[in-house]
Motif scaffolding. Structure first.
Motif, mmCIF file in Angstrom:
data_model
loop_
_atom_site.group_PDB
_atom_site.id
_atom_site.type_symbol
_atom_site.label_atom_id
_atom_site.label_comp_id
_atom_site.label_asym_id
_atom_site.label_seq_id
_atom_site.Cartn_x
_atom_site.Cartn_y
_atom_site.Cartn_z
ATOM 1 N N GLY A 180 -0.625 -9.115 6.648
ATOM 2 C CA GLY A 180 0.070 -8.243 5.709
ATOM 3 C C GLY A 180 0.396 -8.926 4.391
ATOM 4 O O GLY A 180 0.329 -10.142 4.250
ATOM 5 N N ASP A 181 0.783 -8.090 3.423
ATOM 6 C CA ASP A 181 0.998 -8.571 2.058
ATOM 7 C C ASP A 181 2.101 -9.621 1.952
ATOM 8 O O ASP A 181 2.107 -10.426 1.025
ATOM 9 C CB ASP A 181 1.348 -7.394 1.127
ATOM 10 C CG ASP A 181 0.131 -6.508 0.887
ATOM 11 O OD1 ASP A 181 -0.938 -6.809 1.466
ATOM 12 O OD2 ASP A 181 0.244 -5.524 0.140
ATOM 13 N N ASP A 182 3.037 -9.605 2.897
ATOM 14 C CA ASP A 182 4.166 -10.544 2.811
ATOM 15 C C ASP A 182 3.940 -11.848 3.574
ATOM 16 O O ASP A 182 4.822 -12.696 3.624
ATOM 17 C CB ASP A 182 5.448 -9.878 3.358
ATOM 18 C CG ASP A 182 5.961 -8.804 2.408
ATOM 19 O OD1 ASP A 182 5.580 -8.843 1.221
ATOM 20 O OD2 ASP A 182 6.712 -7.931 2.860
ATOM 21 N N LYS B 262 4.599 -14.872 1.432
ATOM 22 C CA LYS B 262 5.686 -14.754 0.440
ATOM 23 C C LYS B 262 6.510 -16.031 0.311
ATOM 24 O O LYS B 262 7.141 -16.269 -0.718
ATOM 25 C CB LYS B 262 6.582 -13.553 0.751
ATOM 26 C CG LYS B 262 7.465 -13.716 1.978
ATOM 27 C CD LYS B 262 8.336 -12.488 2.206
ATOM 28 C CE LYS B 262 9.362 -12.700 3.298
ATOM 29 N NZ LYS B 262 8.795 -13.143 4.589
ATOM 30 N N GLU C 115 -5.376 -10.292 -6.372
ATOM 31 C CA GLU C 115 -4.486 -9.124 -6.430
ATOM 32 C C GLU C 115 -3.170 -9.367 -5.693
ATOM 33 O O GLU C 115 -2.105 -8.940 -6.125
ATOM 34 C CB GLU C 115 -5.182 -7.893 -5.822
ATOM 35 C CG GLU C 115 -6.186 -7.231 -6.738
ATOM 36 C CD GLU C 115 -5.533 -6.599 -7.964
ATOM 37 O OE1 GLU C 115 -4.541 -5.872 -7.814
ATOM 38 O OE2 GLU C 115 -6.017 -6.862 -9.080
ATOM 39 N N LYS C 116 -3.232 -10.051 -4.550
ATOM 40 C CA LYS C 116 -2.068 -10.091 -3.659
ATOM 41 C C LYS C 116 -1.255 -11.394 -3.748
ATOM 42 O O LYS C 116 -0.074 -11.400 -3.429
ATOM 43 C CB LYS C 116 -2.510 -9.863 -2.207
ATOM 44 C CG LYS C 116 -3.078 -8.460 -1.976
ATOM 45 C CD LYS C 116 -3.377 -8.211 -0.517
ATOM 46 C CE LYS C 116 -3.980 -6.836 -0.277
ATOM 47 N NZ LYS C 116 -3.066 -5.737 -0.612
ATOM 48 N N PHE D 44 -3.908 -12.338 4.238
ATOM 49 C CA PHE D 44 -3.319 -11.056 3.793
ATOM 50 C C PHE D 44 -3.802 -9.895 4.663
ATOM 51 O O PHE D 44 -3.040 -8.985 4.983
ATOM 52 C CB PHE D 44 -3.689 -10.797 2.327
ATOM 53 C CG PHE D 44 -3.005 -11.712 1.359
ATOM 54 C CD1 PHE D 44 -1.637 -11.612 1.121
ATOM 55 C CD2 PHE D 44 -3.712 -12.697 0.685
ATOM 56 C CE1 PHE D 44 -0.995 -12.460 0.229
ATOM 57 C CE2 PHE D 44 -3.087 -13.544 -0.219
ATOM 58 C CZ PHE D 44 -1.717 -13.430 -0.441
ATOM 59 N N ILE E 179 -9.137 -9.831 -3.386
ATOM 60 C CA ILE E 179 -7.915 -9.649 -2.590
ATOM 61 C C ILE E 179 -6.878 -10.707 -2.953
ATOM 62 O O ILE E 179 -5.699 -10.407 -3.188
ATOM 63 C CB ILE E 179 -8.243 -9.711 -1.076
ATOM 64 C CG1 ILE E 179 -9.017 -8.455 -0.655
ATOM 65 C CG2 ILE E 179 -6.963 -9.860 -0.239
ATOM 66 C CD1 ILE E 179 -9.602 -8.531 0.751
#
Length: 320
Positions: A138-140, A143, A181-182, A134, A178
């Motif tokens: 990045g957050d995605d 995904k 959360e993500k 992450f 982290i």
């Protein structure tokens, strides 16, 4: 159809049993193993993973080098008294053993793209590598992963490193926070249930005599070492808990675990470092549905034991 699993592990005895179980379970297709620090230093963790894959003749499974320590940069504490100096109890991979390629971190992205929308991440070690995904990408970045099955945490029960914290969360609480959360669609297996996933010496002795798998020579020496450590820490215990097998078994036999949906948070600092927190009041504060995690709070231990035995008695290592 088998589940495609990218496994994050730090073998370690119970991690090793988890890897063996996954290789033997016909409903699991391991597409990569990320090996980093945890129960042993990173290099030993990689070597142990490679040794298990070599025994299974599954050198086709990529090994990805994980991290050498937590995000905080603090020195790492290893646990030779529980896992042995080499991480497999008294067993040392033979000097003649040589493994080939170890991939770098980018291989994780390659695997996620290759199995887009058809991949489960199972994390039974520290959460540093997952958190780094992450941070770096990045957050995605994750995904396209369907779900995350994570061994970690302890809720309203004692920890196994401190009074309140479980080892995977305690060793890198920044990473654990982290990830919780993500990551999305998280299934969490805390000490509440993994402490009860006890395999007895009688079960191991039976497998030691009857298992047709290439892992048979490892089972008894590794388990006996682990069991002795637990007997010191928990006098009167009748066997040893194989914490890390639980999430893999729950993936393919979901009826074994019952979950409570709650949002999980992790304390990063101070006396409560690594403590996992969730709101278990009859009327918890409302949280957005996408932030809820599925916390395993009950497990059918008899089914766990029989499923475990089946894997080592009739499991098939062939390519899936």
């Amino acid at each position: 159809m088998a589940y495609n699993v990218l496994l994050f592990a730090d073998p370690g005895i119970d991690d090793s049993f988890a890897i063996m179980y996954a290789l033997l379970n016909p409903d699991i297709n391991i597409v990569g193993i990320v090996s980093g620090y945890g129960n042993t230093p990173k290099e030993q963790s990689i070597e142990n993973t490679a040794y298990l894959l070599t025994l299974a003749r599954r050198e086709d499974i990529p090994i990805i080098a994980g991290t050498a320590g937590p995000l905080s940069g603090e020195p790492v504490q290893f646990y030779p008294e529980i896992h042995g100096p080499e991480g497999l109890g008294p067993i040392k991979p033979p000097d003649t053993f040589k493994f080939t390629k170890v991939h770098d971190f980018n291989k994780i992205l390659e695997i996620i793209n290759e199995y887009k929308g058809n991949l489960i991440i199972v994390n039974v070690g520290r959460l540093t590598e997952l958190a780094l995904m992450f941070i770096l990408y990045g957050d995605d970045a994750l995904k396209d992963v369907n779900a995350f099955y994570i061994m970690g945490g302890a809720f309203l029960v004692p920890g196994n490193i401190t009074a309140e914290a479980e080892a995977n969360f305690y060793s890198d609480p920044i990473a654990a926070r982290i990830v919780m959360e993500k990551a999305h669609n998280v299934y969490l297996y805390p000490l509440n249930i993994t402490n009860k996933a006890i395999i007895t010496p009688e079960v191991i002795n039976f497998l030691n005599e009857n298992s047709p798998t290439p892992f048979r020579p490892l089972l008894k020496p590794a388990f006996d070492y682990y069991f002795k450590a637990y007997q010191k820490n928990i006098p009167g215990i009748k066997g040893a808990p194989l914490h890390d097998v639980v999430p893999l078994m729950a993936l393919t036999s979901p009826e074994i675990v019952k979950y409570i949906p709650r949002r999980v948070r992790v304390e990063e600092f101070g006396n409560a470092k690594g403590k996992s927190i969730a709101d278990f009041r009859p009327k918890p504060d409302k949280e957005p549905a996408e932030t809820l995690d599925y916390i395993g709070m009950e497990a059918d231990i008899q089914k766990f034991i029989s499923n475990f035995m089946d894997a080592f008695l009739v499991g098939d290592i062939g390519k899936k």
